[in-house]
Design an enzyme around this catalytic site. Structure first.
Site, PDB file in Angstrom:
ATOM      1  N   LYS A  14     -51.034  55.698  19.815  1.00  0.00           N
ATOM      2  CA  LYS A  14     -51.431  57.088  19.335  1.00  0.00           C
ATOM      3  C   LYS A  14     -50.586  58.042  19.818  1.00  0.00           C
ATOM      4  CE  LYS A  14     -55.342  56.674  21.815  1.00  0.00           C
ATOM      5  NZ  LYS A  14     -54.982  55.231  22.616  1.00  0.00           N
ATOM      6  N   ARG A  89     -64.103  59.999  22.265  1.00  0.00           N
ATOM      7  CA  ARG A  89     -63.968  58.566  23.023  1.00  0.00           C
ATOM      8  C   ARG A  89     -65.381  58.096  23.025  1.00  0.00           C
ATOM      9  NH1 ARG A  89     -58.152  59.045  25.296  1.00  0.00           N
ATOM     10  NH2 ARG A  89     -57.562  56.887  25.610  1.00  0.00           N
ATOM     11  N   ARG A 128     -44.638  50.832  29.510  1.00  0.00           N
ATOM     12  CA  ARG A 128     -44.560  52.313  29.022  1.00  0.00           C
ATOM     13  C   ARG A 128     -43.695  53.100  30.119  1.00  0.00           C
ATOM     14  NH1 ARG A 128     -49.617  54.955  26.480  1.00  0.00           N
ATOM     15  NH2 ARG A 128     -50.781  54.388  28.381  1.00  0.00           N
ATOM     16  N   ARG A 161     -46.758  56.186  34.168  1.00  0.00           N
ATOM     17  CA  ARG A 161     -47.907  56.699  34.651  1.00  0.00           C
ATOM     18  C   ARG A 161     -48.773  56.039  35.456  1.00  0.00           C
ATOM     19  NH1 ARG A 161     -51.060  57.534  28.640  1.00  0.00           N
ATOM     20  NH2 ARG A 161     -52.626  56.729  30.097  1.00  0.00           N
ATOM     21  N   ARG A 172     -59.795  49.801  31.456  1.00  0.00           N
ATOM     22  CA  ARG A 172     -59.655  51.090  30.330  1.00  0.00           C
ATOM     23  C   ARG A 172     -60.096  50.354  29.193  1.00  0.00           C
ATOM     24  NH1 ARG A 172     -53.895  52.577  31.470  1.00  0.00           N
ATOM     25  NH2 ARG A 172     -53.789  53.743  29.701  1.00  0.00           N
TER      26      ARG A 172
END
Ligand code: ADP
Ligand code: ADP
Ligand code: ZN
Length: 217
Positions: A14, A89, A128, A161, A172
């Site tokens: 995203k 969401r 990431r 992160r 998640r």
């Protein structure tokens, strides 16, 4: 005018595609995740509250999140289109957004559903890196910056992160399946959904998105 929502599980791409869409169509990129991380960095009351949820992989309460987005969508720079990344969401958020869109005369025109298989997501999340300054995402193998550890876009430092670890990811993904996936049917009933094959390489994903949005530039 395009008023876009990007939906997809954590790691779907995203943020990566949002940056490109936002540049290409000159519309603001509104990421609730980035807004929360900025608030956490500045240790504001919103940030302190959001952190208690985000670190556990849970969603920040609807009321807080909806107010944040409502304020942002009212800004003048959203009048010629906007791109929502990671909002809505939950069903309550989607319903609130529909009212906000009507009130502001800025209704959603496209919902891009980025579909990626679960084994690919794990690799994307654990590899990431994000820019500390502008939030742009990178990947240790798939999307390396030109200079190691430095953001191509703003020169900021690239960091991991806090919530990008295998344990939090499980929670998640669970939240995504339980609370967010049902939104795809909600928007399918409104004929707004376009499915994107997010397993493809970066440029192919963006090309597919452009082929959908292209005509209405
Ligand atoms: P990802 O890139 O993994 O999809 P984001 O950066 O969009 O994650 O969001 C990070 C975290 O911020 C989420 O796991 C959630 O805790 C919180 N968050 C972001 N957007 C929302 C939202 N619309 N509603 C509730 N919580 C949110
Ligand atoms: P999201 O915002 O949905 O959580 P990101 O855009 O941050 O996802 O992407 C998650 C990770 O996967 C990042 O490290 C990014 O560089 C990488 N990535 C995104 N799209 C692709 C793709 N199509 N192919 C390979 N890696 C990708
Ligand atoms: Zn940057």
């Amino acid at each position: 005018m395009v008023n876009i929502i990007l939906i997809g599980p954590p790691g779907a791409g995203k943020g990566t595609n949002a940056k490109q869409i936002s540049n290409f169509y000159s519309i603001p990129h509104i990421s609730t995740g980035d807004m929360f991380r900025e608030a956490i960095k500045n240790q504001t009351p919103l940030g302190n509250l959001a952190k208690t949820y985000i670190d556990k992989g849970l969603y920040v309460p609807d009321e807080v999140t909806i107010n944040l987005v409502k304020e942002r969508l009212s800004c003048d720079d959203c009048k010629n289109g906007y791109l929502l990344d990671g909002f809505p969401r939950t069903l309550a958020q989607a319903e609130a957004l529909s009212i906000i869109g009507k009130e502001l005369n800025r209704p959603i025109t496209h919902v891009l559903d980025i579909i990626v298989s679960e084994d690919v997501l794990i690799n994307r999340i654990t590899g990431r890196l994000v820019c500390k300054k502008c939030g742009a995402p990178y990947h240790i193998d798939n999307h390396k910056p030109k200079v190691e550890g430095i953001c191509d876009l703003c020169g900021g430092e690239l960091v991991k992160r806090v919530d990008d670890n295998a344990d939090t990811l499980i929670e998640r993904l669970k939240q995504y399946h339980m609370q967010t996936e049902p939104l795809i049917n909600y928007y399918k009933n409104l004929n707004l959904v376009y499915s994107i094959d997010g397993n493809q390489e970066l440029s192919a994903v963006f090309n597919q998105i452009k082929s959908i949005l292209g005509e209405i530039k």
